[in-house]
Design an enzyme around this catalytic site. Sequence first.
Site, PDB file in Angstrom:
ATOM      1  N   ASP A  48      -4.841  10.771  15.402  1.00 20.35           N
ATOM      2  CA  ASP A  48      -4.803   9.731  13.790  1.00 20.35           C
ATOM      3  C   ASP A  48      -5.856   9.057  13.136  1.00 20.35           C
ATOM      4  O   ASP A  48      -5.232   7.948  12.758  1.00 20.35           O
ATOM      5  CB  ASP A  48      -4.008   9.981  12.526  1.00 20.35           C
ATOM      6  CG  ASP A  48      -4.102  10.115  11.698  1.00 20.35           C
ATOM      7  OD1 ASP A  48      -5.189  10.624  11.261  1.00 20.35           O
ATOM      8  OD2 ASP A  48      -2.790   9.902  10.738  1.00 20.35           O
ATOM      9  N   GLY A 108       0.960   5.443   1.783  1.00 20.47           N
ATOM     10  CA  GLY A 108       0.604   5.948   3.055  1.00 20.47           C
ATOM     11  C   GLY A 108       1.266   7.278   2.511  1.00 20.47           C
ATOM     12  O   GLY A 108       2.297   7.799   1.979  1.00 20.47           O
ATOM     13  N   MET A 118       5.758   4.496   0.632  1.00 22.94           N
ATOM     14  CA  MET A 118       5.037   2.958  -0.403  1.00 22.94           C
ATOM     15  C   MET A 118       5.315   2.122   1.671  1.00 22.94           C
ATOM     16  O   MET A 118       6.142   2.402   1.860  1.00 22.94           O
ATOM     17  CB  MET A 118       5.963   2.466  -1.315  1.00 22.94           C
ATOM     18  CG  MET A 118       5.970   3.579  -2.495  1.00 22.94           C
ATOM     19  SD  MET A 118       4.131   3.505  -3.118  1.00 22.94           S
ATOM     20  CE  MET A 118       4.068   2.100  -3.475  1.00 22.94           C
ATOM     21  N   VAL A 119       4.293   0.358   1.406  1.00 27.35           N
ATOM     22  CA  VAL A 119       4.827  -0.134   2.296  1.00 27.35           C
ATOM     23  C   VAL A 119       4.425  -1.353   2.010  1.00 27.35           C
ATOM     24  O   VAL A 119       4.245  -1.060   0.779  1.00 27.35           O
ATOM     25  CB  VAL A 119       3.645  -0.323   3.197  1.00 27.35           C
ATOM     26  CG1 VAL A 119       3.695  -1.179   4.109  1.00 27.35           C
ATOM     27  CG2 VAL A 119       3.044   1.262   3.888  1.00 27.35           C
ATOM     28  N   LYS A 141       7.476  -0.333   6.431  1.00 30.08           N
ATOM     29  CA  LYS A 141       6.975   0.893   5.410  1.00 30.08           C
ATOM     30  C   LYS A 141       8.790   2.138   5.110  1.00 30.08           C
ATOM     31  O   LYS A 141       9.173   2.418   6.389  1.00 30.08           O
ATOM     32  CB  LYS A 141       5.829   2.103   6.647  1.00 30.08           C
ATOM     33  CG  LYS A 141       5.541   3.057   6.095  1.00 30.08           C
ATOM     34  CD  LYS A 141       4.169   3.139   6.699  1.00 30.08           C
ATOM     35  CE  LYS A 141       4.513   3.561   8.188  1.00 30.08           C
ATOM     36  NZ  LYS A 141       3.448   4.212   8.932  1.00 30.08           N
ATOM     37  N   GLY A 193       0.367  -0.957  -0.282  1.00 32.26           N
ATOM     38  CA  GLY A 193       0.116   0.120   0.176  1.00 32.26           C
ATOM     39  C   GLY A 193       1.124   1.698  -0.247  1.00 32.26           C
ATOM     40  O   GLY A 193       2.170   1.034  -0.315  1.00 32.26           O
ATOM     41  N   PHE A 206       3.592   8.531   4.876  1.00 30.78           N
ATOM     42  CA  PHE A 206       4.407   8.504   5.034  1.00 30.78           C
ATOM     43  C   PHE A 206       5.234   7.679   3.732  1.00 30.78           C
ATOM     44  O   PHE A 206       6.454   8.494   3.469  1.00 30.78           O
ATOM     45  CB  PHE A 206       5.217   7.780   6.243  1.00 30.78           C
ATOM     46  CG  PHE A 206       5.958   6.979   6.964  1.00 30.78           C
ATOM     47  CD1 PHE A 206       6.675   6.880   6.141  1.00 30.78           C
ATOM     48  CD2 PHE A 206       6.609   7.983   8.488  1.00 30.78           C
ATOM     49  CE1 PHE A 206       8.305   6.658   6.747  1.00 30.78           C
ATOM     50  CE2 PHE A 206       8.135   7.729   8.614  1.00 30.78           C
ATOM     51  CZ  PHE A 206       9.057   7.631   7.839  1.00 30.78           C
TER      52      PHE A 206
END
EC number: 2.7.10.1
Length: 899
Positions: A717, A601, A605-606, A620, A599, A603
Amino acid sequence: MEYHPQAIRLCALIFISFYALLHLVEAQDQKGFISLDCGSLPNEPPYNDPSTGLTYSTDDGFVQSGKTGRIQKAFESIFSKPSLKLRYFPDGFRNCYTLNVTQDTNYLIKAVFVYGNYDGLNNPPSFDLYLGPNLWVTVDMNGRTNGTIQEIIHKTISKSLQVCLVKTGTSSPMINTLELRPLKNNTYNTQSGSLKYFFRYYFSGSGQNIRYPDDVNDRKWYPFFDAKEWTELTTNLNINSSNGYAPPEVVMASASTPISTFGTWNFSWLLPSSTTQFYVYMHFAEIQTLRSLDTREFKVTLNGKLAYERYSPKTLATETIFYSTPQQCEDGTCLLELTKTPKSTLPPLMNALEVFTVIDFPQMETNPDDVAAIKSIQSTYGLSKISWQGDPCVPKQFLWEGLNCNNLDNSTPPIVTSLNLSSSHLTGIIAQGIQNLTHLQELDLSNNNLTGGIPEFLADIKSLLVINLSGNNFNGSIPQILLQKKGLKLILEGNANLICPDGLCVNKAGNGGAKKMNVVIPIVASVAFVVVLGSALAFFFIFKKKKTSNSQDLGPSSYTQVSEVRTIRSSESAIMTKNRRFTYSEVVTMTNNFERVLGKGGFGMVYHGTVNNTEQVAVKMLSHSSSQGYKEFKAEVELLLRVHHKNLVGLVGYCDEGENLALIYEYMANGDLREHMSGKRGGSILNWETRLKIVVESAQGLEYLHNGCKPPMVHRDVKTTNILLNEHLHAKLADFGLSRSFPIEGETHVSTVVAGTPGYLDPEYYRTNWLNEKSDVYSFGIVLLEIITNQLVINQSREKPHIAEWVGLMLTKGDIQNIMDPKLYGDYDSGSVWRAVELAMSCLNPSSARRPTMSQVVIELNECLSYENARGGTSQNMNSESSIEVSMNFDIGATPDAR
């Protein structure tokens, strides 16, 4: 007395000519017109559009934000001059034009949008257009190569009108022209709401669009003609259009009639839905020279409903027929019929037709006196906050920063109850405009550079409960009337030049009289100073020792950066941990050279990975373009290596080598909760029992952060994408990069820069910058509504875009079916659902003090689960763990520890 026929005709001709000349003068006058060429330079002079003769001016001074652009040259030949430039708004969520208008006046408002690939991205934007605090329309530029025009007739309720562009996605709202035209107040009236343009036709085969200067109101008329069914009539004679609606003479000079003398003239259109309300305006004029025995008379019906039983158009004079009440059409299909009466020798005719749909604007604007006061304060201090645009109080999601308002219901104008301008770099004296905020309860002007005396008018604001003037440079004496005001808390410390009787500048809680503090306060202050100084010295030496030790643990990678990352880290302390740290080469190996993406986010790429070829992990990587950085990276590492809870995602290790930063988590095979709710992961829909178990476990993790750690932690969050699910659908809270500790020992909040996700963000936290654990409770309330409704948090197509407001509206109807996810097909215990809904709404209380704690939330959710379990529902591949888990406050250290 006899009148000669030629004399009568001459008088009529003179009258008509005079009337036409009068209209021409009005057209040239453009009185009351506002024509803004959006994106023009501030010093660009007004100009006349060659195609219309309309005078356009720069939009500078009508809007305080945005950037200018121009459509690409390939499109310029298609559009007129006012559409070539544009203003776009990459910053902020709501950007508004403010226009001075005449109060209680009908205005034709037009906004023109031409994308023209101005940004070279070939990505036409989509955004919302608001009129004041109410949604007007969603503008979607996809597939609209020729642009789009949005038009509405709206009656102003004040002397100021805001037209706002609201960002709803990643693209930037934009606009080319904004136009206002005043109309006569005896035209286009409605029982309620405003009139959104649906169509405006004149029945001719000319193929020419007609607008200003032919139409003195600058309406745009489009030709429409069905040659298979109709015959066209035209005239060169002058037509009197003095009935108020004033359709252009060139529009009324043509008409359509059925080909058959015995035929019926009919015209149909399709509305968005059967519930859509609309108004129809039919413009008639007899333009055919009738013989002595000729008669034109017809019946007018709309979907079989009689509008006029026997109507004969006036010769060379315009008449407008309309319904005084809004109409609806079954199945949304409307049929207008003109049927010849038995006595008529001629078929019916139609010259022009307008249809508008009704838009209700239920939200009243903020009290105009409060608006004037706030704008006066804004002008006094030169405030240019990007959120200070449009209506100050509504809609709630766009509440001006630093304000709080009392908005009881849509039928009552909101009022300003709190003004917080602390740390806003204010200079000068206290603004006079504050005294006009007559319902103000809290005033915070602390930590500025305000000077002069404290004005007596503050005591005249009867509703004031708190005045915070600390940290300024006020001088002189405190007004006695203010000191004697009962129930007032007056905070004045940090004003060295203020004359404070009896030491009241330390604190004054209004109780009708001053207490003697001239001896006690100096002693207390001296003792406090010694304590604070001693604590500061002790903290300095402890921190210095830890920093040296931990810097050695982190290794040389912290000091060898030559990129932007080093600049960021120069002011940060090192990561305080001795736990497992991976090299970048190890990260490359464990991810098989970043082969499988899980995925993406904020921050970065994971990636999927394995440690020792046995343990699955999620890696991450911090993107160099990420809005998050080393500060968030450090916060997440330090938190996760010190807290351990079955409902918090576990950190296996981290990488901090050069510019390569990575967080390595335990692998959560079933992704995040949002994916399951949206159906993106496929498989069966989560049933109600499983959803409850997931939120129970998420609540337990959050409750541990609040009560099981010292100091307590606020996640900041909480959202469905940060609730991860393992192979058994057990939930764990993730993404702690924004987490912060909050005070204990009697303090209620910590002041911090607002961070979080729009829609989930606590409005009180957003307004005050005061963070406490109840901000997480608000966000968790949104999560509860998501698992109940399976609706998007923000959906502009709903009657109420924000999920909390939408559920509140549905609750007023008392039908749980309107709220629940239809994919559950009613398979749930209604008592369990109602308790969950009530809990969610209590979490969303505007006042954080009235929200439950997470401990209370855990208890209540387990009650909901017990109701559902008693019904005999089945869970989905999820081990039963419904025991109540509530943390206790153990004082075990200065950093979070395992429970």
